[in-house]
Structure formats: C-alpha cells, structure tokens
Design an enzyme around this catalytic site. Structure first.
Site, PDB file in Angstrom:
ATOM      1  N   ARG A  48       0.831  -1.220   0.000  1.00 46.64           N
ATOM      2  CA  ARG A  48       0.000   0.000   0.000  1.00 46.64           C
ATOM      3  C   ARG A  48       0.861   1.264   0.000  1.00 46.64           C
ATOM      4  O   ARG A  48       0.373   2.359  -0.256  1.00 46.64           O
ATOM      5  CB  ARG A  48      -0.975  -0.028   1.184  1.00 46.64           C
ATOM      6  CG  ARG A  48      -1.929   1.139   1.218  1.00 46.64           C
ATOM      7  CD  ARG A  48      -3.188   0.922   2.067  1.00 46.64           C
ATOM      8  NE  ARG A  48      -3.004   0.057   3.206  1.00 46.64           N
ATOM      9  CZ  ARG A  48      -2.449   0.435   4.377  1.00 46.64           C
ATOM     10  NH1 ARG A  48      -2.015   1.667   4.546  1.00 46.64           N
ATOM     11  NH2 ARG A  48      -2.341  -0.428   5.366  1.00 46.64           N
ATOM     12  N   TYR A  99     -15.536  18.750 -14.474  1.00 45.02           N
ATOM     13  CA  TYR A  99     -16.017  17.369 -14.577  1.00 45.02           C
ATOM     14  C   TYR A  99     -17.067  17.122 -13.480  1.00 45.02           C
ATOM     15  O   TYR A  99     -16.814  17.426 -12.320  1.00 45.02           O
ATOM     16  CB  TYR A  99     -14.831  16.405 -14.434  1.00 45.02           C
ATOM     17  CG  TYR A  99     -15.265  14.978 -14.308  1.00 45.02           C
ATOM     18  CD1 TYR A  99     -16.025  14.367 -15.301  1.00 45.02           C
ATOM     19  CD2 TYR A  99     -14.956  14.230 -13.178  1.00 45.02           C
ATOM     20  CE1 TYR A  99     -16.445  13.054 -15.180  1.00 45.02           C
ATOM     21  CE2 TYR A  99     -15.362  12.912 -13.053  1.00 45.02           C
ATOM     22  CZ  TYR A  99     -16.114  12.335 -14.057  1.00 45.02           C
ATOM     23  OH  TYR A  99     -16.538  11.037 -13.916  1.00 45.02           O
ATOM     24  N   ASP A 170      -6.791  20.374 -12.936  1.00 47.88           N
ATOM     25  CA  ASP A 170      -7.040  19.095 -13.603  1.00 47.88           C
ATOM     26  C   ASP A 170      -6.598  19.248 -15.059  1.00 47.88           C
ATOM     27  O   ASP A 170      -7.217  19.968 -15.839  1.00 47.88           O
ATOM     28  CB  ASP A 170      -8.530  18.757 -13.488  1.00 47.88           C
ATOM     29  CG  ASP A 170      -8.864  17.380 -14.053  1.00 47.88           C
ATOM     30  OD1 ASP A 170      -8.174  16.951 -15.001  1.00 47.88           O
ATOM     31  OD2 ASP A 170      -9.820  16.753 -13.565  1.00 47.88           O
ATOM     32  N   LYS A 195      -7.540   8.553 -19.166  1.00 48.69           N
ATOM     33  CA  LYS A 195      -7.844   9.171 -20.472  1.00 48.69           C
ATOM     34  C   LYS A 195      -6.620   9.150 -21.388  1.00 48.69           C
ATOM     35  O   LYS A 195      -6.125   8.097 -21.691  1.00 48.69           O
ATOM     36  CB  LYS A 195      -8.372  10.585 -20.258  1.00 48.69           C
ATOM     37  CG  LYS A 195      -9.381  10.720 -19.112  1.00 48.69           C
ATOM     38  CD  LYS A 195     -10.643   9.930 -19.337  1.00 48.69           C
ATOM     39  CE  LYS A 195     -11.678  10.271 -18.278  1.00 48.69           C
ATOM     40  NZ  LYS A 195     -12.561   9.193 -17.914  1.00 48.69           N
TER      41      LYS A 195
END
Ligand SMILES: Cc1ncc(COP(=O)(O)O)c(C=O)c1O
Length: 356
Positions: A48, A99, A170, A195
């Site tokens: 992790r 978004y 972003d 993306k």
C-alpha cells in the site's frame, strides 16, 4: 556522455523516462511487480506504500509535468485527495462546468459540513480572481469537461497565491504535452490517467504532480492512509500508453482540428466548441432527441462515456443526471481518436444528415 533529461524534448521524455537502469540483462521495460509485501528494512516495505511499477509510471509522468508524481486508484481518488487538503470550513473555488464527478465530490463534502464551495464561470477571469480572496483552495480544470472553457491560469494563480490559497489544476484534457501548469505556478496538477495518458480505454487510474515537497508528503500520507492506490497492471498499462502519448495527442489533435472545421459547416450543428488545441471537441444539436439519434447512427464512432483513447467516442453529456443543467441538452462531447480522418468524417456526416 548521457543526455541531461532536462534538455530533452517532451516527446523523447515520454519514451525514455521511468526506464530501468541500463545494465547488462536488465529489461528495457519496467516489469510488473506483483507484491503485497517486501523483505523488511528497505524503502518499500508494504504494497500500500509503494510499488516499483507505480514508481516507473510516476517517474515518467513527473518528468513530463516537471514535478514529483504520485499515482492513484482513479482520477477521482486523486481529486478527493486534493480536496482533503483543506481544513473544515474552508472555501473552495471551482468551475461551474468542471467534470461533474469533481463538482459532485464538492457538493457531497459541503452537504456534510466539511467545506464551502463557490462555483464560478471559469472564463470570467475578474469574477474568478475576486472569488479567490477568501479561498483556501482554487480548483481549476482547463479545458473544462464538457464545456471546453479555458482558464487564465497565470492571472488566477497569482490572485490565489496572494490570498494564501493553493491552486490545483485538472490537466486531463490538455496533457503535459499541450499545457504544463506547474510552469505557471500551479501547486498541484491532477490527472485522470484513464484518459489520454493511458490512452487505450483499458485502465482506470489517476495521478497528482507537484513541485512542493511538503505537499507531496501530505498527498503521499493521505494515499498511504486511505489506500487509494492503483493496481500494478493499471500502472504498467498507463506507462506503456505514455510511451506513445506524443504521437497519439498529435494525431488526435490534427483530426479534431480538421473535423471541427467541417462540423461548423454542417446544418445539423448549431454550435461547435473547441479550445483550439487537443483532441476533445463538442457540438450542440437542436435538442436531446437529435443528439441521441446522432449517437445511434454511426458505425465507427462509438457512443461511450470517457475519452482520450485511440478510438473515437462521443456522448450526449446530459444523459447523466449529475451533469450541470447549464450544459445544453443537445451537447455531444467528441473524443477524437487516431483513425483516418476521412473515415471519421464520412461516418459522422451520414449520421448528422439523419439527425437534421
Ligand atoms: C477532466 C476529468 N477529471 C477527472 C475525471 C475522473 O477520472 P476517473 O474516471 O479516472 O476517476 C474525469 C473522468 O471522466 C475527467 O474527465
């Protein structure tokens, strides 16, 4: 003499950054390290906290954006980690047409008394600058999804910093090849690596990049605690995708610029939105029914959400209940792929003719 990485063009960096050390029998590509734990006493310790395959992706994206990168389970996991930066009662300024998942996160946090959101029209720079006055965090997305609005990044960043606020941006639509926000003083760059970065519609992943070591440590601490980590295979796929980012972005942008010119002349299209760069455009048709007919009438273009893959996809955004009501019902966001542009236009034109 080895080239100084800082002198290389971004196209070369996309190919070369994040490789294993060049020594006999070393693999050229970073292998998939499937490990939940590591022999104690080193830097990794537990799955992790770190993974060599993530690190290779982080080194490559960090080199492209010009900062230190942390990878996350998804774009929204990265967004949530940034929103978590500010204290209770903080004011966060954000674009009305960011978004919808990012806006939904802010609304959720606000509904639980965690912070206050001030939504702004991103292209009204005076209003955004004014809103920065009381902010702890200014969240930017430029171009916005799906309205394709553009921020005046240097002006807003200067105002936010003067007010003592962090600025996060972003950069999913532009990618570091078309826009490097850290060079404009932005504190944190966020990506949905799902993306363009990964680029093949086969992995969900996110990333944050910063030049600020203290912010890096805070973000890393949150990732360790929350466990919003990417899968090893996703990091490997995203790194593989990054290797061709420059070729894909160049072709997708060239296709988009060509199609935008043709779309503007088609009688079924009432408006074309395109920021002048990148592979994402939007068209507005006269109402939801015509837009839905368009998305049902193509053979090459796939009606699908998400964007930035090699294949051309499009979507009527208001089919999502959570999309901003100020986005027109007939707006179709187009993610232009790397196919032959004549084939893309032929397919679109016949479908638009039906949707008139
Ligand atoms: C601009 C932008 N930011 C963030 C996200 C969220 O990313 P993810 O789906 O990887 O969580 C998306 C997803 O569509 C996006 O378009």
């Amino acid at each position: 003499m080895p080239a100084d990485p800082a002198d290389l063009s971004l196209a070369t960096t996309a190919v070369t950054a994040g490789r294993p050390a060049r020594e006999p029998d070393a693999p050229l590509n970073t292998p998939l390290t499937m490990a939940s734990t590591y022999v104690a006493g080193g830097d990794l310790e537990y799955g992790r906290y770190a993974n060599p395959t993530w690190t290779a992706f982080e080194d490559a994206l960090g080199a492209l954006e010009g900062g230190r990168c942390l990878s996350f389970a998804s774009g929204l996991a990265a967004v949530a980690t940034v929103f978590d930066l500010v204290g209770t009662d903080a004011i966060v300024v954000a674009p009305r047409h960011a978004y919808h998942g990012s806006v939904a996160q802010l609304a959720d946090l606000e509904s639980r008394g965690r912070l206050t959101t001030v939504l702004v029209d991103l292209e009204d720079t005076d209003a955004v600058v004014k809103a920065c006055d009381d902010a702890a965090l200014v969240w930017l997305e430029s171009p916005t999804n799906p309205a394709l609005e553009i921020a005046d990044i240097p002006a807003i960043t200067a105002a936010a910093h003067a007010a003592g606020a962090y600025v996060a941006l972003d950069n999913t639509f532009a990618t570091p090849l078309l826009q490097r926000p850290l060079d404009d003083g932005v504190d944190l760059v966020v990506h949905s690596a799902t993306k363009f970065l990964a680029g093949h519609s086969d992995a969900v992943m996110g990333a944050i990049v910063t030049r600020d070591d203290a912010l890096y440590d805070v973000m890393k601490g949150r990732r360790d605690l929350l466990g919003a980590i990417p899968g090893t295979l996703e990091a490997w796929l995203a790194l593989r995708g990054l290797r061709t980012l420059h070729l894909r972005v160049e072709r997708s942008q060239a296709n988009a610029q060509d199609l935008v010119r043709r779309l503007a002349a088609h009688p079924a299209v009432t408006e074309v939105r395109y920021p002048g760069f990148g592979g994402i455009a939007a068209i507005v048709l006269d109402g939801a029914d015509r837009a839905d007919l368009l998305t049902r009438s193509t053979h090459l273009w796939v009606h699908a959400t998400s964007l930035g893959g090699v294949e051309s996809t499009f979507e009527r955004r208001r089919r999502w209940r959570t999309e901003a009501p100020t986005i027109p019902e007939g707006l179709v966001r187009m993610s232009v792929g790397i196919e032959d542009v004549e084939d893309l236009w032929t397919d679109l034109e016949q479908a638009l003719d039906r949707a008139r």
